[in-house]
Design an enzyme around this catalytic site. Sequence first.
Site: not given
Ligand code: PAF
Length: 289
Positions: A36, A151-152
Amino acid sequence: MTPLLASTRSDLAAARAGLAAPVVLVPTMGALHDGHAALLRRARELAGPAGSVVASIFVNPLQFGPGEDFDRYPRTLDGDLKTCAAAGVVLVFAPGHGDVYPRAPLVTVDPGPAGQLLEGEFRPGFFGGVLTVVLKLFQLVRPQIAVFGEKDAQQLALIRQMAADLDLGVRIESVPTVRDTDGLATSSRNAYLSAAERTRARAIPAALAAGRDAAGDGPGSVLAAARRVLDLGASDGQPLTVDYLSLVHPDTFVPVSGEHAGPAVLAIAARVGRTRLIDNVQLAFGGAD
Ligand code: PAF
């Protein structure tokens, strides 16, 4: 500087009115980690000296299925605010459930065909929940730019598709996966792992690295190399439960053929004890399709 904290829609609207453009949003579910921090740093760069970085922190119930970890998902607001302050975030939107969902939504976002595959198959309703909350956050915060992690990969591709198909007017930017020194991709869910589970989980990045190293020999070799690493872990008595290991097109998430040329994503989801982890690497193939 300590960011402003808005926990209701009206606090957000008041704070948003004073923000200088471009407004760059980093949507999160909190429990902020180094991954993050990289998103926030990128957001700060994109905002430039005049613009504003906003982070949202909301554990979205709509994207959790029955029996998943919604209740035990880590909630660490005080630490998250410190991370945001260090990253130059000016406003944190950390709403309660009723501020995001004043009523259970009757209309939600359909993620389309790519949302039915991989994560969509193992977590029915997940992408509908993610896209619905991201759309709502975009409507509430009204950013010019939003930043998500690679990553996602499937989530990122679907958010890009939603932004384009629904003309949201939000530029989507991404940041490469941040890894800890043992190779594990940073994730809020890593906090669930015991030391022994963490050791077992290292097979995930190791399998992806083996797949990447075999990419020069074509798509078939990639999957075989990655599988070998997972099988080795299993024969050492350290098995992971693999939901999927798949080499897919980066937009459609349909598996690529053995002759595929162009970009692809090697994606994995595996369970270690009660913890489910996902990871991926981006690859490129030179052959003819
Ligand atoms: O990746 C995440 O943390 C969540 O899927 C998101 C994009 C904040 C949506 O809740």
